[in-house]
Design an enzyme around this catalytic site. Structure first.
Site, mmCIF file in Angstrom:
data_model
loop_
_atom_site.group_PDB
_atom_site.id
_atom_site.type_symbol
_atom_site.label_atom_id
_atom_site.label_comp_id
_atom_site.label_asym_id
_atom_site.label_seq_id
_atom_site.Cartn_x
_atom_site.Cartn_y
_atom_site.Cartn_z
ATOM 1 C CG LEU A 8 -5.671 -7.295 4.830
ATOM 2 C CD1 LEU A 8 -5.640 -7.260 3.282
ATOM 3 C CD2 LEU A 8 -4.705 -8.660 4.865
ATOM 4 N NE ARG A 15 -3.422 8.853 0.227
ATOM 5 C CZ ARG A 15 -4.759 8.468 -0.235
ATOM 6 N NH1 ARG A 15 -5.550 9.544 -0.588
ATOM 7 N NH2 ARG A 15 -5.116 7.126 -0.424
#
Length: 466
Positions: A8, A15
């Site tokens: 993934l 962030r």
């Protein structure tokens, strides 16, 4: 049994405040995703990478492995399901891993795959699902792994959905799972998003497996291997972890690092035996150092080869395309770029050598530069064996200096210098007797006398004048 990996890698890394996909941020000079892909290539038969929309650089980085796009970021379960068109009919096991876990090792991945296929170590029934878990010093907001009295996993609960009792559990989910591919995608299809974030959690497949009467087991691994990065601070922690691993491997291989915590290595740095590395040395990608080399403090090396017995630094910079020969010396404030120094050649002080070949035992004096760029094109300089280049020489490429030739200090060399020749290319010195420092003082005194007390050639005012 064949195995497949689903990685993934669609995260944006919000962030991190970066235009670069999170998986492409480098650790030890290499994108995070490539560390994980390299480990997976040693374990799995197929690799599928789930990317986000508009990530061509990431797709190129993982080639030739297949990629699929998660157009909407609806959670880890949704992301893993994107690989279904390629792997739903896969005849073996499939594991789901995360691109921001660059420190996970091949032995750990193999233990996970083996635990799924082999069941529990106590000889119980084969596990339907195996997952990686850890016991971090600070569990923080990790999902918790809930186990029964026998140690089998009953479910995984995300921190946001956990009770106080569940948050007190020390065993945390690392997110990496392995199951038969057919079962994995069937469970993923059944995962819902009725949770605090409204996302499809990969971790929910543990509860679905248990509901079917399948065993779910947890394989514990070190926290250092399973740490991820969602911020620049966490990325720095990954870098520190990777550097600690690389330094330990370098010293175990026979290199001396006099101040290990100050030396930064790249993922592919190759160091021979009896190499000594001083404090604050930085290696970029693509460096190979042979046996018996000394690299002194505050040097920077990238894309270069250093042959045995050479001495580099302190404060030297070796740029890509450079090869330093056996027993050659590269000293303080010397920069080499696409340069080849043959055996025993020396450039010890304050020198730039770009696009140059330096012959064996040639000596390059302090302040020498190769003028390799005319603003449009770059050209090479060739210096023969045993040549001597005097200090503060400018070699204007393309130019050749023959073997055993001598170039006088302060020269600007624009034409080839034959073998055994002396080249002098500077303005002729003019000496003016009596015009030195003392002579200047005498002339200033004579000038002041001629000017008089009231200024140059001005007569004194008459008596009584205002």
């Amino acid at each position: 049994m064949p195995t497949a990996a689903i990685i993934l890698a669609a995260g944006l890394g919000t962030r991190m405040r970066s235009a670069l996909p999170k998986a492409m941020h480098p650790v030890a000079g290499r994108p995070m995703i490539n560390h994980l892909v390299a480990a997976c290539e040693q374990v799995f038969d197929r690799i599928v990478v789930v990317v986000g929309p508009g990530m061509p650089a990431l797709e190129r980085a993982v080639a030739p492995h297949a990629t699929v796009v998660q157009a909407e970021r609806l959670g880890t379960g949704h992301a893993a399901r994107m690989a279904a068109p390629l792997l739903r009919d896969f005849p073996g096991d499939a594991a789901v891993l995360y691109a921001d876990n660059p420190l996970i090792t091949v032995p750990t991945i193999r233990r996970l795959v083996g635990r799924r296929a082999g069941g529990a170590r106590d000889g119980q029934a084969e596990a339907g699902l195996a997952l990686l878990a850890m016991r971090p010093a600070d569990p923080g907001r990790y999902g918790r792994v809930v186990q029964d009295a026998a140690g089998d996993v009953t479910r995984i609960v995300e921190w946001a959905d956990a009770s106080e009792a569940e948050r007190a559990i020390g065993l945390c989910n690392a997110g990496v799972v392995c199951a038969p591919a057919a079962d994995l995608f069937r469970w993923l299809d059944a995962v819902g998003n009725d949770n605090a974030k409204g996302e499809y959690y990969l971790t929910d497949i543990a509860g679905l497996a248990v509901a079917e009467g399948r065993r779910v087991v947890a394989e514990e691994a070190a926290e250092a291997e399973l740490a991820g990065a969602n911020s620049r601070a966490e990325l720095a922690q990954l870098e520190a972890g990777m550097q600690a691993r690389l330094r330990a491997a370098a010293m175990a291989g026979g290199a001396t690092l006099t101040a290990p915590e100050t030396v930064f290595l790249a993922w592919d740095t190759r160091l021979g035996q009896d190499v000594t590395i001083g404090p604050n040395v930085v290696f970029g990608p693509g460096v190979a150092v042979e046996d018996g080399v000394e690299i002194r403090a505050f040097s920077h090396l990238e894309g270069c080869v250093v042959r045995s017995g050479a001495v580099i630094g302190p404060f030297a910079r070796l740029r890509p395309g450079t090869e330093v020969g056996r027993e050659a010396h590269v000293g303080n404030f010397v920069e080499l770029k696409a340069a080849t120094l043959a055996e025993g050649a020396k450039a010890n002080h304050l020198t730039y050598l770009g696009d140059v070949t330096v012959g064996a035992r040639a000596n390059i004096g302090a302040g020498t530069i190769t003028c390799n760029y005319d603003g449009v094109n770059k050209y090479r300089t060739e210096i023969g064996a045993d040549a001597f280049i005097g200090s503060d020489t400018a070699l204007v490429a393309p130019v050749k200096v023959g073997a055993r030739a001598l170039v006088a200090a302060g020269s600007v060399i624009t034409e080839d210098v034959p073998e055994d020749a002396l080249a002098i290319a500077r303005g002729r010195q003019a000496t003016k007797p009596g015009r030195g420092f003392k002579g200047k003082q005498g002339r200033r005194a004579d000038d002041r006398k001629a000017e008089g007390p009231e200024g140059p050639n001005r007569p004194a005012p008459p008596k009584g004048a205002a």
